[in-house]
Write an enzyme that holds these catalytic residues in place. Structure first.
Site, PDB file in Angstrom:
ATOM      1  N   ASP A  47      -6.688   2.510   5.562  1.00 31.59           N
ATOM      2  CA  ASP A  47      -5.801   1.394   5.907  1.00 31.59           C
ATOM      3  C   ASP A  47      -4.563   1.920   6.634  1.00 31.59           C
ATOM      4  O   ASP A  47      -3.811   2.728   6.087  1.00 31.59           O
ATOM      5  CB  ASP A  47      -5.362   0.672   4.626  1.00 31.59           C
ATOM      6  CG  ASP A  47      -4.468  -0.512   4.915  1.00 31.59           C
ATOM      7  OD1 ASP A  47      -5.004  -1.606   5.160  1.00 31.59           O
ATOM      8  OD2 ASP A  47      -3.229  -0.349   4.912  1.00 31.59           O
ATOM      9  N   TYR A  52       3.188   1.446  11.017  1.00 35.37           N
ATOM     10  CA  TYR A  52       3.342   2.708  10.284  1.00 35.37           C
ATOM     11  C   TYR A  52       3.616   3.869  11.244  1.00 35.37           C
ATOM     12  O   TYR A  52       3.981   4.958  10.813  1.00 35.37           O
ATOM     13  CB  TYR A  52       2.103   3.033   9.437  1.00 35.37           C
ATOM     14  CG  TYR A  52       1.739   1.994   8.401  1.00 35.37           C
ATOM     15  CD1 TYR A  52       2.620   0.964   8.075  1.00 35.37           C
ATOM     16  CD2 TYR A  52       0.520   2.032   7.740  1.00 35.37           C
ATOM     17  CE1 TYR A  52       2.287   0.000   7.134  1.00 35.37           C
ATOM     18  CE2 TYR A  52       0.178   1.078   6.799  1.00 35.37           C
ATOM     19  CZ  TYR A  52       1.056   0.060   6.502  1.00 35.37           C
ATOM     20  OH  TYR A  52       0.707  -0.884   5.577  1.00 35.37           O
ATOM     21  N   LYS A  77      -3.252  -3.221  11.556  1.00 36.55           N
ATOM     22  CA  LYS A  77      -2.561  -4.515  11.447  1.00 36.55           C
ATOM     23  C   LYS A  77      -1.681  -4.750  12.665  1.00 36.55           C
ATOM     24  O   LYS A  77      -1.085  -3.810  13.199  1.00 36.55           O
ATOM     25  CB  LYS A  77      -1.688  -4.551  10.175  1.00 36.55           C
ATOM     26  CG  LYS A  77      -2.401  -4.066   8.943  1.00 36.55           C
ATOM     27  CD  LYS A  77      -1.584  -4.218   7.673  1.00 36.55           C
ATOM     28  CE  LYS A  77      -2.223  -3.448   6.542  1.00 36.55           C
ATOM     29  NZ  LYS A  77      -1.904  -2.016   6.518  1.00 36.55           N
ATOM     30  N   HIS A 110      -0.041  -8.647  10.029  1.00 43.28           N
ATOM     31  CA  HIS A 110       0.694  -7.913   8.998  1.00 43.28           C
ATOM     32  C   HIS A 110       1.586  -8.827   8.145  1.00 43.28           C
ATOM     33  O   HIS A 110       1.600  -8.734   6.920  1.00 43.28           O
ATOM     34  CB  HIS A 110       1.541  -6.826   9.679  1.00 43.28           C
ATOM     35  CG  HIS A 110       1.841  -5.647   8.806  1.00 43.28           C
ATOM     36  ND1 HIS A 110       1.960  -4.374   9.293  1.00 43.28           N
ATOM     37  CD2 HIS A 110       2.048  -5.538   7.475  1.00 43.28           C
ATOM     38  CE1 HIS A 110       2.226  -3.538   8.308  1.00 43.28           C
ATOM     39  NE2 HIS A 110       2.296  -4.229   7.191  1.00 43.28           N
TER      40      HIS A 110
HETATM   41  N1  LIG Z   1       0.223  -5.130   4.191  1.00 47.54           N
HETATM   42  C1  LIG Z   1       1.415  -4.713   3.828  1.00 47.54           C
HETATM   43  O1  LIG Z   1       2.452  -5.350   4.083  1.00 47.54           O
HETATM   44  C2  LIG Z   1       1.521  -3.427   3.077  1.00 47.54           C
HETATM   45  C3  LIG Z   1       2.722  -3.092   2.431  1.00 47.54           C
HETATM   46  C4  LIG Z   1       2.779  -1.903   1.718  1.00 47.54           C
HETATM   47  C5  LIG Z   1       1.662  -1.085   1.651  1.00 47.54           C
HETATM   48  N2  LIG Z   1       0.493  -1.415   2.323  1.00 47.54           N
HETATM   49  C6  LIG Z   1      -0.718  -0.546   2.260  1.00 47.54           C
HETATM   50  O2  LIG Z   1      -0.999  -0.233   0.906  1.00 47.54           O
HETATM   51  C7  LIG Z   1      -0.958   1.180   0.729  1.00 47.54           C
HETATM   52  C8  LIG Z   1      -0.497   1.550  -0.666  1.00 47.54           C
HETATM   53  O3  LIG Z   1       0.789   1.054  -0.917  1.00 47.54           O
HETATM   54  P1  LIG Z   1       2.083   2.008  -1.052  1.00 47.54           P
HETATM   55  O4  LIG Z   1       1.903   3.188  -0.200  1.00 47.54           O
HETATM   56  O5  LIG Z   1       3.250   1.134  -0.827  1.00 47.54           O
HETATM   57  O6  LIG Z   1       2.168   2.393  -2.594  1.00 47.54           O
HETATM   58  P2  LIG Z   1       1.239   3.043  -3.704  1.00 47.54           P
HETATM   59  O7  LIG Z   1      -0.089   3.444  -3.188  1.00 47.54           O
HETATM   60  O8  LIG Z   1       1.313   2.128  -4.880  1.00 47.54           O
HETATM   61  O9  LIG Z   1       2.092   4.341  -4.086  1.00 47.54           O
HETATM   62  C9  LIG Z   1       2.249   5.415  -3.208  1.00 47.54           C
HETATM   63  C10 LIG Z   1       3.266   6.388  -3.832  1.00 47.54           C
HETATM   64  O10 LIG Z   1       2.782   6.849  -5.111  1.00 47.54           O
HETATM   65  C11 LIG Z   1       2.620   8.266  -5.070  1.00 47.54           C
HETATM   66  N3  LIG Z   1       1.331   8.542  -5.745  1.00 47.54           N
HETATM   67  C12 LIG Z   1       0.105   8.321  -5.243  1.00 47.54           C
HETATM   68  N4  LIG Z   1      -0.841   8.644  -6.138  1.00 47.54           N
HETATM   69  C13 LIG Z   1      -0.184   9.098  -7.231  1.00 47.54           C
HETATM   70  C14 LIG Z   1      -0.622   9.600  -8.482  1.00 47.54           C
HETATM   71  N5  LIG Z   1      -1.913   9.677  -8.775  1.00 47.54           N
HETATM   72  N6  LIG Z   1       0.319   9.984  -9.372  1.00 47.54           N
HETATM   73  C15 LIG Z   1       1.640   9.893  -9.079  1.00 47.54           C
HETATM   74  N7  LIG Z   1       2.114   9.402  -7.903  1.00 47.54           N
HETATM   75  C16 LIG Z   1       1.200   9.023  -6.983  1.00 47.54           C
HETATM   76  C17 LIG Z   1       2.624   8.670  -3.608  1.00 47.54           C
HETATM   77  O11 LIG Z   1       3.207   9.948  -3.458  1.00 47.54           O
HETATM   78  P3  LIG Z   1       2.655  11.098  -2.469  1.00 47.54           P
HETATM   79  O12 LIG Z   1       2.132  10.449  -1.221  1.00 47.54           O
HETATM   80  O13 LIG Z   1       3.874  11.928  -2.239  1.00 47.54           O
HETATM   81  O14 LIG Z   1       1.587  11.840  -3.213  1.00 47.54           O
HETATM   82  C18 LIG Z   1       3.521   7.606  -3.002  1.00 47.54           C
HETATM   83  O15 LIG Z   1       4.884   7.950  -3.189  1.00 47.54           O
HETATM   84  C19 LIG Z   1      -0.017   1.635   1.841  1.00 47.54           C
HETATM   85  O16 LIG Z   1      -0.061   3.028   2.064  1.00 47.54           O
HETATM   86  C20 LIG Z   1      -0.501   0.790   2.985  1.00 47.54           C
HETATM   87  O17 LIG Z   1      -1.697   1.309   3.528  1.00 47.54           O
HETATM   88  C21 LIG Z   1       0.432  -2.576   3.008  1.00 47.54           C
END
Ligand SMILES: NC(=O)c1ccc[n+]([C@@H]2O[C@H](COP(=O)([O-])OP(=O)(O)OC[C@H]3O[C@@H](n4cnc5c(N)ncnc54)[C@H](OP(=O)(O)O)[C@@H]3O)[C@@H](O)[C@H]2O)c1
Length: 284
Positions: A47, A52, A77, A110
């Site tokens: 994704d 980004y 997106k 998005h």
């Molecule tokens: N459509 C939208 O508006 C929208 C908005 C936000 C996100 N997204 C998508 O959803 C994805 C996920 O959301 P997100 O990136 O906001 O948050 P997330 O996946 O909930 O959390 C990511 C964070 O958690 C850490 N992490 C990951 N796995 C871990 C584990 N097993 N233990 C401890 N910490 C861990 C990562 O650190 P490290 O990377 O440093 O390991 C990073 O800081 C995004 O990357 C994006 O592709 C979409």
């Protein structure tokens, strides 16, 4: 359910149940290595988004992994500044060029209402959606959908085009899972994708999740991701850390009991970590 499991979208397209998130993975070596590592570990769903700023590196990671394009489900997106019919068509071409691919598996709007379009969001969103429909009908995207949409945004699209988005990607994690949006989308046959499936770590302090982590001998991240899978949702965990990338995909050897699922469901509302879709405050 296992690492190769898929959900089936309303048009029959299969989507791997876990996607690999890339928001805040910096363009360049970091994002490329993360995507390559994820694909080598068995993820088959990536994704990203124009906003980004890392589509080039995501495409490079895909190439570097050696996994054939046809085996990977690739999502991007459309960003807020590109709303509108012609703008969407042009933005889509740039996205493909940056990733060096010929098609996308999923393209999402998005956010429904960019700041500049507050007063004319209905026309603007419809123009954008009609361009997505054209790209889909032309065979350049295998599925189309939306992100951060509430029922009234989706109703507007469906009323005016009769094309129901196949996906709604929303903020979804313990403490904030937008049941009313999910129920509405399910009724229309839409797949829900969970962004910030671990609330970017903000749920790691919750006593219930700590207790379940000990009970199931799994990390809190794994409890979150497994809960989302058992809810029929498509989590998109992001990490640039190889051990965590592996950990987040290692969630198929245990099952959370119905009682414990209900306890996670009932956690008090934590509020959103992201923006309100009706009042998006970023200028594009
Ligand atoms: N459509 C939208 O508006 C929208 C908005 C936000 C996100 N997204 C998508 O959803 C994805 C996920 O959301 P997100 O990136 O906001 O948050 P997330 O996946 O909930 O959390 C990511 C964070 O958690 C850490 N992490 C990951 N796995 C871990 C584990 N097993 N233990 C401890 N910490 C861990 C990562 O650190 P490290 O990377 O440093 O390991 C990073 O800081 C995004 O990357 C994006 O592709 C979409």
């Amino acid at each position: 359910m296992d690492q190769n499991s898929t959900y089936t979208l309303s048009n029959g397209v299969k989507i791997p149940v876990i996607g690999f998130g890339t928001w805040q993975s910096p363009n360049g070596e970091v994002a490329t290595s993360a995507v390559k590592a994820a694909l080598e570990m068995g993820y088959r769903h990536i994704d990203t988004a124009s906003a980004y700023g890392n589509e080039e590196s995501v495409g490079a990671g895909l190439l570097a992994s050696g996994v054939p394009r046809g085996e990977v489900f690739l999502t991007s997106k459309l960003w807020n500044k590109d709303h509108g019919y012609d703008e969407t068509l042009a933005a889509f071409d740039l996205t493909l060029a940056r990733m060096k691919v010929k098609y996308l598996d999923l393209y999402l709007i998005h956010w429904p209402i960019p700041m500049e379009r507050r007063t004319d969001w209905k026309d603007s969103l419809l123009g954008t959606w009609n361009a997505m429909i054209k790209l889909y009908k032309d065979g350049r995207i295998r599925a189309i959908g939306v992100s951060n949409c509430r029922p009234h945004h989706i109703e507007h699209l469906v009323r005016n085009t009769s094309v129901v988005p196949m996906v709604n990607q929303i903020e979804y994690h313990p403490g904030f899972w937008q049941k009313y949006v999910v129920d509405f989308c399910k009724e229309l046959g839409m797949q829900i994708q969970a962004w910030s499936p671990m609330a970017q770590g903000r749920v790691f302090h919750l006593p219930l999740l700590k207790e379940l982590s000990e009970k199931y001998n799994k990390s809190i991240a794994q409890i979150c991701i497994r809960w989302e899978l058992q809810k029929g949702v498509n989590p998109l965990p992001k990490s640039v850390t190889p051990a965590r990338i592996a950990e987040n995909f290692n969630v198929f050897d245990f099952t959370i009991s119905d009682d414990d699922i209900a306890k996670i469901d009932a956690l008090p509302e934590s509020g959103a970590t992201g923006y309100d879709p009706d009042h998006f405050i970023y200028a594009s």
